[in-house]
Design a protein around this motif. Structure first.
Motif, PDB file in Angstrom:
ATOM      1  N   ILE A   1       3.924   0.209  15.548  1.00 32.13           N
ATOM      2  CA  ILE A   1       4.377  -0.162  14.208  1.00 32.13           C
ATOM      3  C   ILE A   1       5.298  -1.378  14.271  1.00 32.13           C
ATOM      4  CG2 ILE A   1       5.764   0.584  12.228  1.00 32.13           C
ATOM      5  CD1 ILE A   1       4.689   3.440  12.765  1.00 32.13           C
ATOM      6  N   GLY A   2       6.218  -1.386  15.221  1.00 29.57           N
ATOM      7  CA  GLY A   2       7.128  -2.519  15.363  1.00 29.57           C
ATOM      8  C   GLY A   2       6.393  -3.810  15.665  1.00 29.57           C
ATOM      9  N   ALA A   3       5.380  -3.746  16.523  1.00 34.94           N
ATOM     10  CA  ALA A   3       4.606  -4.936  16.855  1.00 34.94           C
ATOM     11  C   ALA A   3       3.849  -5.460  15.635  1.00 34.94           C
ATOM     12  CB  ALA A   3       3.630  -4.627  17.986  1.00 34.94           C
ATOM     13  N   LEU A   4       3.279  -4.558  14.864  1.00 32.71           N
ATOM     14  CA  LEU A   4       2.585  -4.961  13.647  1.00 32.71           C
ATOM     15  C   LEU A   4       3.552  -5.613  12.661  1.00 32.71           C
ATOM     16  CD1 LEU A   4       0.324  -1.815  13.315  1.00 32.71           C
ATOM     17  CD2 LEU A   4      -0.552  -4.162  13.319  1.00 32.71           C
ATOM     18  N   GLN A   5       4.742  -5.027  12.533  1.00 29.66           N
ATOM     19  CA  GLN A   5       5.750  -5.625  11.658  1.00 29.66           C
ATOM     20  C   GLN A   5       6.148  -7.015  12.142  1.00 29.66           C
ATOM     21  OE1 GLN A   5       8.555  -2.176  11.802  1.00 29.66           O
ATOM     22  NE2 GLN A   5       8.602  -2.384   9.579  1.00 29.66           N
ATOM     23  N   ASP A   6       6.273  -7.176  13.448  1.00 30.58           N
ATOM     24  CA  ASP A   6       6.638  -8.480  13.991  1.00 30.58           C
ATOM     25  C   ASP A   6       5.629  -9.546  13.577  1.00 30.58           C
ATOM     26  OD1 ASP A   6       8.809  -7.337  15.247  1.00 30.58           O
ATOM     27  OD2 ASP A   6       7.838  -7.195  17.214  1.00 30.58           O
ATOM     28  N   VAL A   7       4.357  -9.170  13.553  1.00 34.52           N
ATOM     29  CA  VAL A   7       3.304 -10.150  13.277  1.00 34.52           C
ATOM     30  C   VAL A   7       3.172 -10.436  11.784  1.00 34.52           C
ATOM     31  CG1 VAL A   7       0.848 -10.678  13.538  1.00 34.52           C
ATOM     32  CG2 VAL A   7       2.064  -9.497  15.370  1.00 34.52           C
ATOM     33  N   VAL A   8       3.210  -9.396  10.942  1.00 41.34           N
ATOM     34  CA  VAL A   8       3.019  -9.632   9.505  1.00 41.34           C
ATOM     35  C   VAL A   8       4.308 -10.081   8.826  1.00 41.34           C
ATOM     36  CG1 VAL A   8       1.120  -7.984   9.419  1.00 41.34           C
ATOM     37  CG2 VAL A   8       3.425  -7.238   8.741  1.00 41.34           C
ATOM     38  N   GLY A   9       5.442  -9.841   9.456  1.00 38.38           N
ATOM     39  CA  GLY A   9       6.723 -10.311   8.939  1.00 38.38           C
ATOM     40  C   GLY A   9       7.191  -9.573   7.701  1.00 38.38           C
ATOM     41  N   THR A  10       8.274 -10.044   7.143  1.00 37.66           N
ATOM     42  CA  THR A  10       8.867  -9.370   5.988  1.00 37.66           C
ATOM     43  C   THR A  10       8.026  -9.530   4.728  1.00 37.66           C
ATOM     44  OG1 THR A  10      10.216 -11.338   5.524  1.00 37.66           O
ATOM     45  CG2 THR A  10      11.208  -9.612   6.888  1.00 37.66           C
ATOM     46  N   ARG A  11       7.165 -10.529   4.686  1.00 38.86           N
ATOM     47  CA  ARG A  11       6.277 -10.710   3.520  1.00 38.86           C
ATOM     48  C   ARG A  11       5.015  -9.877   3.624  1.00 38.86           C
ATOM     49  NH1 ARG A  11       3.830 -15.117   2.572  1.00 38.86           N
ATOM     50  NH2 ARG A  11       3.736 -15.836   4.737  1.00 38.86           N
ATOM     51  N   GLY A  12       4.762  -9.296   4.788  1.00 40.77           N
ATOM     52  CA  GLY A  12       3.543  -8.544   4.996  1.00 40.77           C
ATOM     53  C   GLY A  12       3.702  -7.062   4.710  1.00 40.77           C
ATOM     54  N   THR A  13       2.582  -6.332   4.807  1.00 39.67           N
ATOM     55  CA  THR A  13       2.571  -4.899   4.506  1.00 39.67           C
ATOM     56  C   THR A  13       1.581  -4.191   5.424  1.00 39.67           C
ATOM     57  OG1 THR A  13       3.032  -5.387   2.178  1.00 39.67           O
ATOM     58  CG2 THR A  13       2.278  -3.163   2.694  1.00 39.67           C
ATOM     59  N   LEU A  14       1.980  -3.028   5.905  1.00 39.42           N
ATOM     60  CA  LEU A  14       1.128  -2.163   6.717  1.00 39.42           C
ATOM     61  C   LEU A  14       0.682  -0.975   5.872  1.00 39.42           C
ATOM     62  CD1 LEU A  14       3.337  -2.034   9.952  1.00 39.42           C
ATOM     63  CD2 LEU A  14       1.642  -3.764   9.286  1.00 39.42           C
ATOM     64  N   MET A  15      -0.549  -0.536   6.079  1.00 38.91           N
ATOM     65  CA  MET A  15      -1.090   0.577   5.297  1.00 38.91           C
ATOM     66  C   MET A  15      -1.923   1.475   6.198  1.00 38.91           C
ATOM     67  SD  MET A  15      -3.441   0.264   1.860  1.00 38.91           S
ATOM     68  CE  MET A  15      -4.748   1.432   1.492  1.00 38.91           C
ATOM     69  N   VAL A  16      -1.840   2.786   5.954  1.00 36.54           N
ATOM     70  CA  VAL A  16      -2.619   3.762   6.706  1.00 36.54           C
ATOM     71  C   VAL A  16      -3.167   4.821   5.755  1.00 36.54           C
ATOM     72  CG1 VAL A  16      -1.404   3.520   8.909  1.00 36.54           C
ATOM     73  CG2 VAL A  16      -0.537   5.129   7.187  1.00 36.54           C
ATOM     74  N   THR A  17      -4.209   5.511   6.190  1.00 39.18           N
ATOM     75  CA  THR A  17      -4.704   6.677   5.468  1.00 39.18           C
ATOM     76  C   THR A  17      -4.015   7.911   6.030  1.00 39.18           C
ATOM     77  OG1 THR A  17      -6.679   7.938   4.857  1.00 39.18           O
ATOM     78  CG2 THR A  17      -6.691   6.934   7.038  1.00 39.18           C
ATOM     79  N   CYS A  18      -3.528   8.759   5.138  1.00 39.10           N
ATOM     80  CA  CYS A  18      -2.754   9.930   5.569  1.00 39.10           C
ATOM     81  C   CYS A  18      -3.496  11.251   5.374  1.00 39.10           C
ATOM     82  CB  CYS A  18      -1.431   9.999   4.802  1.00 39.10           C
ATOM     83  SG  CYS A  18      -0.190   8.820   5.350  1.00 39.10           S
ATOM     84  N   GLY A  19      -3.940  11.530   4.157  1.00 42.49           N
ATOM     85  CA  GLY A  19      -4.428  12.867   3.865  1.00 42.49           C
ATOM     86  C   GLY A  19      -3.287  13.874   3.953  1.00 42.49           C
ATOM     87  N   TRP A  20      -3.647  15.145   4.036  1.00 40.50           N
ATOM     88  CA  TRP A  20      -2.654  16.231   4.064  1.00 40.50           C
ATOM     89  C   TRP A  20      -3.118  17.263   5.079  1.00 40.50           C
ATOM     90  CZ3 TRP A  20      -1.780  20.047  -0.618  1.00 40.50           C
ATOM     91  CH2 TRP A  20      -0.704  20.889  -0.328  1.00 40.50           C
ATOM     92  N   ASN A  21      -2.370  17.379   6.168  1.00 40.86           N
ATOM     93  CA  ASN A  21      -2.795  18.252   7.263  1.00 40.86           C
ATOM     94  C   ASN A  21      -2.915  19.709   6.842  1.00 40.86           C
ATOM     95  OD1 ASN A  21      -3.361  18.262  10.237  1.00 40.86           O
ATOM     96  ND2 ASN A  21      -1.779  19.837  10.161  1.00 40.86           N
TER      97      ASN A  21
END
Length: 282
Positions: free
Chosen positions: A54-74
Motif C-alpha cells: 500500500i505504501g509503495a502504491l501511495q508513493d507512486v500515485v502521490g497525494t493526488r492519486g487514489t487506490l481502490m480495492v474490492t472488499c465484499g463482506w467475509n
C-alpha cells in the motif's frame, strides 16, 4: 521467519522502494486512480507485507492519486439461507450482525490487501454489504458515495466511477480472472440469458439493523453462460483479458517477482462489453 523460496524467487527482499520503481516502470504514475488486485506470494518476500505494498502504491500515485480495492463482506449471510429450516432462519434474522462499513471484515477470498486498505487511516468504504469497495486517496469519497443498493456493479457504482475518473486497473501478480471490473461490463452488456440473484442481508439504517433485499447480476456463478464461447476448463474472464492483451490493450511488466498488468479502465469495459455482446447475441 522469511520463506527462503520466496526470497530466492524475488532475488532478495522486495522493499517499498523496489515496488515503487517497478510500478513506475510498468506505467503507473502521479495522480492515477487505480483499482488493484494482488497476489502477495507472486511478488516474492515483501518486507513489511501488505502495508509495504500500500505504501509503495501511495508513493507512486502521490497525494493526488487514489487506490481502490474490492472488499465484499467475509461474514455475510449465505444467499440461500431462505432454504434453511424456519427455526434456523429465525435465529439468523434475529441476531446476525448488520454490515458495518467501518467494522465488517473484507472477504478473505480477495486476499490480504483489501482488508489492509479498508482499515487504513483515511480509507472510505462503500455502503453495499455484498459488493462493497474501499478507496484511499483524493477521489475516495467520490468513488464510494451512494453505492446503488440494486445493480451494484452497474451505472453509478464505484466501478462506473472508476471509469469516469479515467481510472486504471492493476493486476499485481494477480491472475487475469480476478479483474472485478469485468462485472461492470457484464452489468452493461445487452445479451440474452443474463442471470441475476436476489438475496437479503442486514444493514444499518439510521443506526438500526434492517434486513434489506438486493438484486444483482450473478457474479458468483456467472452473469452469463459462457460455455458455448469459452473452451471447456477455461475461465471466461481469463479468456477476455487474454484477448484484450492480444488486441494491444494493457501493459505487462514485473513487480518484484510478479508478472503484472496495467490497464485503462475505460478500454477494459469497452472491449469486454463488445466481447460479450458479439459472442452471446448471435
Amino acid at each position: 521467519m522469511a520463506d527462503m523460496d520466496l526470497l530466492k524467487r524475488s532475488r532478495g527482499p522486495v522493499t517499498r522502494s523496489r515496488i515503487s520503481r517497478d510500478l513506475a516502470t510498468l506505467g503507473l504514475g502521479d495522480g492515477d486512480v487505480v483499482m488493484f488486485h494482488t497476489r502477495m506470494s507472486a511478488i516474492g518476500y515483501v518486507a513489511g507485507g501488505a502495508q509495504t505494498v500500500i505504501g509503495a502504491l501511495q508513493d507512486v500515485v502521490g497525494t493526488r492519486g487514489t487506490l481502490m480495492v474490492t472488499c465484499g463482506w467475509n461474514d455475510a449471510p449465505p444467499y440461500d439461507f431462505g432454504t434453511w429450516p424456519p427455526a434456523w432462519q429465525d435465529a439468523l434474522r434475529a441476531e446476525h450482525p448488520a454490515y458495518d462499513p467501518g467494522l465488517s471484515e473484507a472477504d478473505r477470498h480477495n486476499g490480504r490487501l483489501p482488508e489492509a486498505l479498508r482499515r487504513h487511516p483515511g480509507a472510505v468504504r462503500s455502503r453495499h454489504p455484498d459488493v462493497g469497495f474501499a478507496a484511499l486517496g483524493a477521489a475516495a469519497d467520490a468513488l464510494m458515495a451512494d453505492h446503488p443498493w440494486n445493480d451494484p456493479h452497474g451505472p453509478g457504482s464505484p466501478l462506473a466511477r472508476l471509469v469516469s475518473h479515467r481510472g486504471r486497473v492493476l493486476l499485481l501478480g494477480a491472475p487475469l480472472d480476478t479483474m472485478t471490473l469485468l462485472h461492470h461490463a457484464e452489468a452493461l452488456a445487452t445479451a440474452p440469458g443474463k442471470r441475476f440473484v436476489d438475496y437479503e442481508q442486514p444493514v444499518l439504517v439510521d443506526g438500526r439493523r434492517v434486513w434489506r433485499r438486493f438484486r444483482d447480476i450473478d457474479s458468483e456463478n456467472g452473469a452469463f453462460d459462457y460455455s458455448a464461447v469459452v473452451p471447456e476448463g477455461r475461465d471466461a474472464f481469463e479468456v477476455m483479458v487474454r484477448d484484450m492483451l492480444a488486441a494491444g490493450i494493457g501493459r505487462r511488466g514485473s513487480v518484484g517477482a510478479a508478472v503484472s498488468h496495467l490497464f485503462e479502465a475505460a478500454a477494459v469495459v469497452d472491449f469486454a462489453t463488445a466481447w460479450i455482446e458479439d459472442r452471446l447475441s448471435g
